[in-house]
Design an enzyme around this catalytic site. Structure first.
Site, short mmCIF file in Angstrom:
data_model
loop_
_atom_site.label_atom_id
_atom_site.label_comp_id
_atom_site.label_asym_id
_atom_site.label_seq_id
_atom_site.Cartn_x
_atom_site.Cartn_y
_atom_site.Cartn_z
N HIS A 1 -6.40 -1.42 -6.28
CA HIS A 1 -7.42 -0.40 -6.01
C HIS A 1 -6.76 0.89 -5.55
CE1 HIS A 1 -7.51 -2.02 -1.71
NE2 HIS A 1 -7.45 -0.72 -1.50
N TYR B 1 0.87 -1.17 0.00
CA TYR B 1 0.00 0.00 0.00
C TYR B 1 0.91 1.23 0.00
CZ TYR B 1 -4.26 -2.64 0.98
OH TYR B 1 -5.34 -3.49 0.90
N HIS C 1 -16.65 -4.28 -1.84
CA HIS C 1 -15.22 -4.60 -1.85
C HIS C 1 -14.88 -5.76 -0.92
CE1 HIS C 1 -10.96 -3.90 -2.41
NE2 HIS C 1 -10.78 -3.79 -1.10
#
Length: 613
Positions: A236, A203, A389
């Protein structure tokens, strides 16, 4: 002299190649990577129409599969052979054997072939009630496609070799009727030369400053900007609003998110203002709604969080991906907001191994919605789109809506969830959320191939269960979620006591002896899970009290935050209307029979006329 009426009638038969059907196809996508296979489609009431344009002079194959493979698929094959169009309804069994369907539910509207391309247009009912056909719903469908340079013969189509593929789509997503100017101004929030570590999940966070506007503007469209070749790497993107009390020094460099050494400024970025996930395309706001910029309440600084998925541990990757925001000075009536609802991402979200089906629920509780909406908007908010999600174990997600013990129509659902295809669903009709309503994000998982527990977490091998609700008018509520009680989960496997005070994470078990000095994660993995135990555990988890998360912007909280609530008592579950089987098959047969009967009568007339001469 009697032959010309027969030729005219042949031109009226279904499947004539005499000309286009005259239909319009508002949805269009390229199915292959070489620009050879285009799909267009349009829903018309209980029917759906398709248009295939393929660079081949042979047959064209198209269909639906539960997994994207050939097994148990619903298939149609068509083309133009010797100037004559054809279309056949097929299916495959579990062994991938192709068989002609006894009930032909695909109906040819138009077919054309030239030296390079074949075009086929056909229709079918959404629900044929044929066990060999796939019902088409609001859920994701895995489209399969193929083509060959030769036409299908009487024995059926030849094997397509490598001219095949699959793509996940949502065929019934409502049409976006607003037409946006191609000259709209925009700005990009794009990472610059991010080095992707050789690990499965990263991330990456980067702060950006929104362009300075002297007056209010509205963002009316957002598009992903994905570096070419990185379509499967970028899983995403979340865009967060940050505190406005910074200077531009926070923009200097990005950092890995959720890392002990990440900048403190990142911790102020808690309010999601947009979300994009793999497979999704650009998103246009409804004509009466926009994302506000330029006022004191609007973001000055934002955080772009990009989830990189690198399961093969590829080295040396550099990425430049992000979002493009189109804006206008033509202010719309309402400001859009986003609420993150569902299960708070936590290790307290547990899924046993070896389960063909396991259900988790995240609660946006009536207590949170009561407090926030009564203070901000007692008349309610209006939801117009939802992004569902989950991660790799996810198989289905539903966003359920309750009011005073009565279950309302589902806000959104995807019963065939595909981890690699996640996009905002436009609601067919806006839905109102009132003070005291409940929302439950319900996720269905499959862990049959896993030997250890699956935990809530950031990795794609960990799980999430979230819904992102786009709504208006904007209120001061950014997260409405829950965490299930962990101690009662541990009691299920026999845990009696943990060491207190808790000084390590994950915390350590004190008793009984078989779990002594193990972390709660190790204890859960040590337990001998069977399918029966998993089902009993699932029943327990769904009944447990939950810890409420009810957040405002700037890391503030509503007073209900941290309190315990119970799942709602559902007095009147929602009863969906039964699926209505289509009648196009019978009507088409009746039409064909009528025309064929007329042809026979004309033939007989011609024969008698000839004999009388």
């Amino acid at each position: 002299m009697c032959c010309w009426p027969l030729l005219l009638l042949w031109g009226l038969l279904p499947g004539t190649a005499a000309g286009g059907s005259g239909r319009t196809y508002p949805h269009r996508t390229l199915l292959d990577s070489e620009g050879k296979y285009w799909l267009g489609w349009s829903q018309r009431g209980s029917q759906i129409a398709f248009r295939l344009q393929v660079r081949t002079a042979g047959y064209v194959g198209f269909g639906f599969s539960p997994t994207g493979a050939m097994a148990s698929a619903d298939i149609v094959v068509g083309g133009v052979a010797h100037g004559r169009p054809y279309l056949q309804d097929y299916f495959t069994n579990a062994n991938r054997e192709l068989k002609k369907d006894a009930q032909q539910d695909y109906h040819l509207e138009y077919a054309m072939e030239n030296s390079t391309h074949t075009i086929i247009e056909f229709t079918r009912e959404l629900h044929t009630c044929d066990i060999n056909d796939k019902s088409i719903t609001d859920s994701t469908v895995r489209v399969i496609w193929a083509y060959h340079h030769e036409d299908a013969g009487e024995a059926g189509p030849k094997y397509h070799d490598s001219n095949r593929g699959t793509k996940s789509l949502r065929l019934l997503n409502p049409e976006k009727t607003s037409v946006l100017s191609t000259a709209l101004p925009y700005f990009d929030l794009v990472n610059q030369d991010v080095p992707i570590p050789n690990k499965d999940t990263t991330y990456w966070c980067q702060m950006f400053k929104i362009p300075v506007f002297q007056e209010k503007h509205h963002v009316i469209k957002v598009e992903p900007v994905i570096q070419r070749g990185h379509e499967s790497l970028v899983h995403h993107i979340l865009l967060y609003q940050c505190s406005n009390n910074f200077n531009d020094s926070v923009l200097e460099s990005g950092h890995e998110c959720y890392h002990p050494n990440m900048p403190d400024a990142f911790l102020t970025c808690e309010t999601v203002i947009f979300a994009w996930a793999i497979g999704g395309e650009g998103f246009s706001y409804p004509p009466h709604v926009g994302l506000s910029l330029g006022t004191p309440l609007d973001p000055h600084y934002v955080l772009l969080e990009v989830h990189y998925d690198n399961p093969t541990y590829e080295e040396g990757l550099i990425d430049n991906s992000g979002l493009r925001l189109f804006y206008t000075m033509d202010i719309r009536k309402y400001d859009a907001g986003v609420i993150e609802a569902g299960l708070w991402v936590s290790l307290f979200h547990t899924i046993p191994p070896g389960m063909p089906e396991f259900q988790s629920e995240g609660h946006c509780t009536l207590e949170c919605l009561e407090e926030a909406l009564e203070a901000e908007k007692p008349s309610g908010i209006h939801v117009f789109a939802v992004l569902l999600h989950a991660h790799l174990a996810g198989r289905g997600i539903r966003l359920r809506h309750f009011r005073k013990g009565k279950e309302m129509k589902l806000l959104a659902y995807d019963d065939d969830f595909d981890f690699n295809f996640q996009e905002f669903q436009y609601l067919k009709e806006e839905q109102t959320i009132l003070p005291g309503d409940n929302l439950i994000t319900e996720c269905r998982y499959n862990t049959k191939d896993r030997a250890e527990m699956t935990w809530g977490g950031l990795s794609t091998r960990s799980e999430m269960c979230l819904s992102y609700l786009l709504y208006y008018p904007r209120i001061n509520l950014t997260r409405c979620a829950s965490i299930p009680d962990i101690m009662e989960q541990l009691q299920f496997i026999g845990v009696k006591e943990i060491y207190r005070p808790v000084t390590t994470w994950p915390f350590i078990i004190k008793s009984p002896k078989q779990y002594k000095n193990l972390s709660f994660m190790d204890a859960m993995n040590k337990f001998k899970w069977t399918k029966k135990e998993g089902l009993s555990f699932n029943k327990l988890v769904l009944s447990l009290p939950v810890n409420v998360r009810c957040s405002k912007t700037d890391n503030a909280e509503w007073s209900i935050q941290g309190m315990t609530a119970l799942p709602p008592d559902i007095e009147r579950p929602y009863k969906a209307e039964p699926l209505v089987c289509g009648t196009s098959s019978s009507s088409s047969l009746h039409r064909d029979f009528s025309i064929n009967l007329l042809v026979c009568l004309l033939l007989l007339s011609c024969t008698l006329s000839t004999k009388s001469l």
